[in-house]
Design an enzyme around this catalytic site. Structure first.
Site, PDB file in Angstrom:
ATOM      1  N   CYS A  49       0.842  -1.195   0.000  1.00  0.00           N
ATOM      2  CA  CYS A  49       0.000   0.000   0.000  1.00  0.00           C
ATOM      3  C   CYS A  49       0.873   1.239   0.000  1.00  0.00           C
ATOM      4  CB  CYS A  49      -0.938   0.004   1.205  1.00  0.00           C
ATOM      5  SG  CYS A  49      -0.073   0.154   2.782  1.00  0.00           S
ATOM      6  N   CYS A  52       3.471   1.615   2.616  1.00  0.00           N
ATOM      7  CA  CYS A  52       4.724   0.894   2.376  1.00  0.00           C
ATOM      8  C   CYS A  52       5.706   1.764   1.601  1.00  0.00           C
ATOM      9  CB  CYS A  52       4.454  -0.393   1.610  1.00  0.00           C
ATOM     10  SG  CYS A  52       3.462  -1.608   2.507  1.00  0.00           S
ATOM     11  N   ASP A 534       9.540  24.607 -34.026  1.00  0.00           N
ATOM     12  CA  ASP A 534      10.670  24.945 -34.881  1.00  0.00           C
ATOM     13  C   ASP A 534      10.223  24.613 -36.306  1.00  0.00           C
ATOM     14  OD1 ASP A 534      13.374  25.466 -35.725  1.00  0.00           O
ATOM     15  OD2 ASP A 534      13.662  23.293 -35.808  1.00  0.00           O
ATOM     16  N   ASP A 738      13.908  19.863 -32.842  1.00  0.00           N
ATOM     17  CA  ASP A 738      14.772  18.696 -33.044  1.00  0.00           C
ATOM     18  C   ASP A 738      16.248  19.016 -33.086  1.00  0.00           C
ATOM     19  OD1 ASP A 738      14.810  20.063 -35.487  1.00  0.00           O
ATOM     20  OD2 ASP A 738      15.196  18.206 -36.601  1.00  0.00           O
ATOM     21  N   ASP A 742      17.667  24.101 -30.357  1.00  0.00           N
ATOM     22  CA  ASP A 742      16.345  24.067 -29.723  1.00  0.00           C
ATOM     23  C   ASP A 742      16.410  23.631 -28.263  1.00  0.00           C
ATOM     24  OD1 ASP A 742      15.086  24.753 -32.122  1.00  0.00           O
ATOM     25  OD2 ASP A 742      14.968  22.669 -32.754  1.00  0.00           O
TER      26      ASP A 742
END
Length: 847
Positions: A49, A52, A534, A738, A742
């Protein structure tokens, strides 16, 4: 996904994942090694649970050697950085097992790993001399050792066959180590539940069944019930006692196990006392209720077993590592073939893939042609044509022809394992909403204990003053109500409300080619107010081609100098110019120390002359008579200058991604503002944004990385008033790019999205990685986020409603309805299963 000749127009998934592996894992390991620190992943068995997980977290946080801790109840896992100068991994494991009663096992993250069966004792092998390339040896059991090794130093087959004083054999294939602890825990809980059922059924029969001569044999029947109830309390419920006490002493956590201990002990002890009165022929009016304590424990165990099984099945169902095939056909140097375990692959191997078989690991096709189904990894439904020179991905399915493939990455370090590592990374992170659940769960048990005391006192007073019962009868009645309140309330549903959904959501998204690298992204993606793109490689395919070129001074070897300057650059513009020049038969001139200038171009020197190639703004050539015509036609202008004088100009063009128009249109339909930030020339940027109907006010060209960051900061600092209710809120800005230039913008945005085929730096800054070159992944990410948050909201609502009505029913708030104490153990099952089901059903929701 593109096929045929178009397949060459994209960076393959395998190349992309290889770059991620280098950036995210290897660099980190190196840094840790240099600092005397080690990255440790532990598989934890015995967590049931949220209490824990709190206990696990608090225990580890008390150790000064542990930093950057992440834990997961659903994955049964802990991950942290350990200062080995202060404490060893074994020391941490011993401390955890001593203070929490959990069982811990380290999951290797150092090189490759094999389990080997040895002739002697495993402990002796681990203490003996290690073959070259071995990093670590640990005993798994008496006959099995786990060997971590560097696959670039020694191959798996060579390791098994050579270098050991005694013969070694490959151990039978075990399950995914990240799932093994959960499977063992489910089995253990299952066995204990079965034992509890076997011991409880006779007690129920003796108590409830209309047996002959029951009154005359009451002491005999009660004695049997006492023995069986004692076995249940000691063997089945016994482990709850040290867990609850150690959690209270070492971690200062009052968890669910303490409620179980208090309630079952109260029922058992009272029954023992009642049995004592029966033996002395002074039976209490209420008799014994051993059936209450035994049935209570049994139903709790049934609930825990079903909940644990459901959690385990949910994790297994979205385990990407399960795509790894176990055997394949190895092509030997002499042309013969042999079936081998894929764990024995080593660098330089060549393997054969038959039709309708999975690709065992990443590689390059040497011969043959076929169509490959990569949908399970990229989300792309259309088969991809593969032929000589094509890259193939581990886990994908060969549909038609026979392929001969040269291995490029071993199974433990291939696409499947890398994507799985990224997905696991997201599962271990916690969204901000989890803090609310953790806070509620922390106070839940103390509040329930307080309510139990109040319920006991109220019913004791009612029994004596209103119902006119004797003190013993009123006490017994109060105890039964208190026991029921203790057990029927359950914080487990609250604790699982968020992580159960996050685990399934990351798996669902990865199956559709979207990898969430943080749970925060799942939490907020559905609220995105602005998407910033971009241009090159994001909105466009990033595969530029030279449309026109002009060399102003061919006599000085302009093209040869330019090729020497840009040939090693990976920027799409440089790659396009390099391809164009090489197709013309140009030979490169050696240039000293060429250097990439992020967001601008490349510079170098040759025989005292300064060479620069890049965008016209950086070179100050925007108004040059030879550059203006290129810009006016909407091309990307790439200029080459020698000592500041224009020597050549190239006009480049790029094609839009197939789904760019539809993706942008759908975003705008949802009232999401679309922006474009590009380092490209204004004419090229405006030509693209005009086709996509993006407002000119949201477009910026010739942007440096700093300018992209500043633009996103400006968006984040505004107040979002869009929507039908014009409700003001903090904007959520998603940036999709990419390139290396960036990376700053990706980190600045609320959510950074990396497009397939980009650079290492961009990936390391991104929150989401798109595994296929498709902008539709952005829509998938938002949809997964929206569905996930709906499920989390349902889970919270259900947890509140269940606990409210369950506690009221248990406390006797309703005159004609209450929960009998012996059936209160069903509470965990009733509360947890809907939460688990809400998470699992995400797999079948249409995204």
């Amino acid at each position: 996904m593109l096929t045929g000749n178009c397949a060459t127009k994209r960076t393959t998934v395998i190349e992309k994942v290889a770059e991620i592996k280098t950036d995210v894992v290897h660099t980190t390991d190196t840094e840790l090694g240099l600092s005397g620190k080690e990255h440790v992943v532990l598989s934890i068995s015995g967590m049931t649970c949220t209490g824990c997980e709190t206990k696990l977290s608090r225990t580890l946080k008390t150790l000064p050697s542990v930093t950057k801790l992440k834990t997961s109840l659903v994955l049964s896992r802990a991950e942290f950085v350990l200062d080995v100068g202060l404490q060893s991994v074994d020391g941490v494991i011993r401390h955890l097992e001593r203070t929490t009663e959990f069982k811990c096992e380290r999951i290797t993250n150092r090189g490759s790993s094999l389990d080997l069966v040895c002739a002697g004792y495993a402990e002796e092998v681990s203490k003996g001399d290690w073959p070259s390339g071995v990093i670590e040896i640990r005993a798994v059991d008496k006959k099995t050792v786990r060997v971590d090794f560097d696959a670039e130093v020694v191959g798996a087959r060579d390791l098994v066959q050579n270098g050991w004083p005694h013969p070694m054999e490959l151990a039978p294939l075990s399950v995914d180590p990240t799932l093994d602890a959960g499977a063992r825990h489910v089995r253990h809980v299952g066995y204990m539940t079965l034992l509890s059922i076997v011991l409880t059924i006779p007690v129920l029969v003796l108590s409830w069944a209309p047996l002959p001569n029951k009154e005359q044999k009451e002491i005999r029947f009660a004695t049997v019930s006492l023995v069986l109830a004692t076995l249940v309390q000691v063997i089945v419920a016994g482990p709850f006692y040290p867990k609850a006490l150690k959690a209270l002493i070492f971690s200062r956590v009052i968890e669910m196990d303490l409620l179980i201990v208090l309630s079952t002990t109260a029922a058992y002890v009272f029954s023992v006392v009642a049995f004592g009165y029966l033996v002395t022929h002074q039976p209490l009016s209420t008799g014994q209720f051993f059936e209450t304590s035994t049935l209570l424990v049994t139903l709790i165990m049934v609930g825990r077993f079903i909940a644990a099984l459901a959690r385990q099945k949910a994790v297994e169902s979205i385990s990407i590592r399960s795509l790894q095939t176990s055997s394949t056909t190895l092509v030997l140097a002499n042309g013969d073939e042999a079936d081998i375990d894929t764990r024995l692959f080593q660098y330089g191997d060549v393997f054969k893939v038959s039709p309708e078989c999975r690709i065992p690991t990443d590689g390059t096709v040497l011969s043959g042609a076929s169509e490959i189904d990569e949908s399970m990894l990229t989300g792309e439904s259309r088969p991809v044509v593969k032929s000589k020179g094509s890259q193939v991905i581990a886990g994908s399915i060969n549909r038609s022809g026979v392929l001969t493939v040269k291995l490029t990455r071993i199974p433990g370090d291939n696409t499947i394992s890398t994507i799985a590592s990224m997905v696991d990374e997201a599962k271990l992170t916690k969204p901000k909403i989890q803090a609310i659940a953790d806070q509620v769960a922390t106070y839940f048990v103390p509040v329930v204990v307080s309510l139990t005391i109040i319920v006991f006192c109220i019913w004791l007073a009612i029994g004596i003053t209103v119902q006119k019962k004797s003190g013993s009868e009123a006490t017994i009645q109060s105890i039964t109500y208190a026991i029921t309140v203790l057990i029927v309330s359950c914080p487990c549903a609250i604790g699982l409300a968020v992580p159960m959904v996050i685990v399934v959501a990351t798996g669902v998204a990865s199956e559709k080619g979207v990898v969430f690298r943080s749970a925060d992204a799942i939490e907020i993606a559905w609220k995105t107010s602005d998407v910033v793109f971009d241009k090159t490689g994001t909105l466009t395919q990033g595969k530029l081609s030279v449309a026109e070129s002009e060399s102003l001074n061919p006599s000085v070897g302009t093209k040869a100098l330019l090729l020497g300057l840009v040939k090693d650059s990976k920027h799409p513009v440089s790659v396009a110019v390099t391809t164009h020049l090489k197709s013309q038969g140009v030979s490169a001139t050696a240039i000293s120390t060429p250097k990439n200038v992020v967001g601008k171009g490349v510079e170098g020197a040759f025989v005292g002359r300064t060479l620069r190639a890049g965008n016209s703004t950086w070179l100050g050539l925007t108004d040059h008579p030879s550059v203006q015509p290129v810009l006016s036609r909407g091309y990307t202008a790439f200029c080459f200058a020698i000592n500041g004088e224009l020597a050549a100009v190239f006009g480049l063009q790029d094609a839009l991604r197939e789904d760019a128009l539809t993706t942008v249109a759908k975003l705008q339909e949802r009232n999401i503002a679309v922006h474009v930030l590009s380092g490209d020339d204004d004419g090229a940027v405006r030509a693209v944004t005009a086709r996509l109907s993006i407002p000119s006010a949201n477009v910026r060209s010739r942007c440096t990385p700093a300018e992209k960051q500043a633009y996103i900061k400006g968006l984040l600092s505004t107040i979002d008033t869009r929507g039908s209710k014009k409700k003001q809120s903090q904007p959520i800005v998603m940036f999709c790019g990419d390139g290396t230039n960036d990376a700053v913008a990706l980190a600045q945005a609320s959510i950074g999205v990396h497009m397939s085929g980009g650079t290492d730096v961009a990936k390391s800054a991104a929150d989401i990685v798109l595994m296929r070159p498709s902008l539709a992944g952005i829509l998938v990410a938002m949809a997964v986020s929206r569905k996930s948050m709906h499920r989390i909201a349902f889970n919270f609502g259900w947890s509140f409603v269940y606990n409210l009505f369950a506690i009221l029913l248990a406390a006797g708030a309703f005159v004609h309805a209450r929960i009998p104490p012996e059936f209160a153990g069903l509470g965990e099952l009733v509360s947890v299963l809907p939460v688990v089901a809400a998470g699992i059903l995400l797999k079948w929701v249409k995204i």
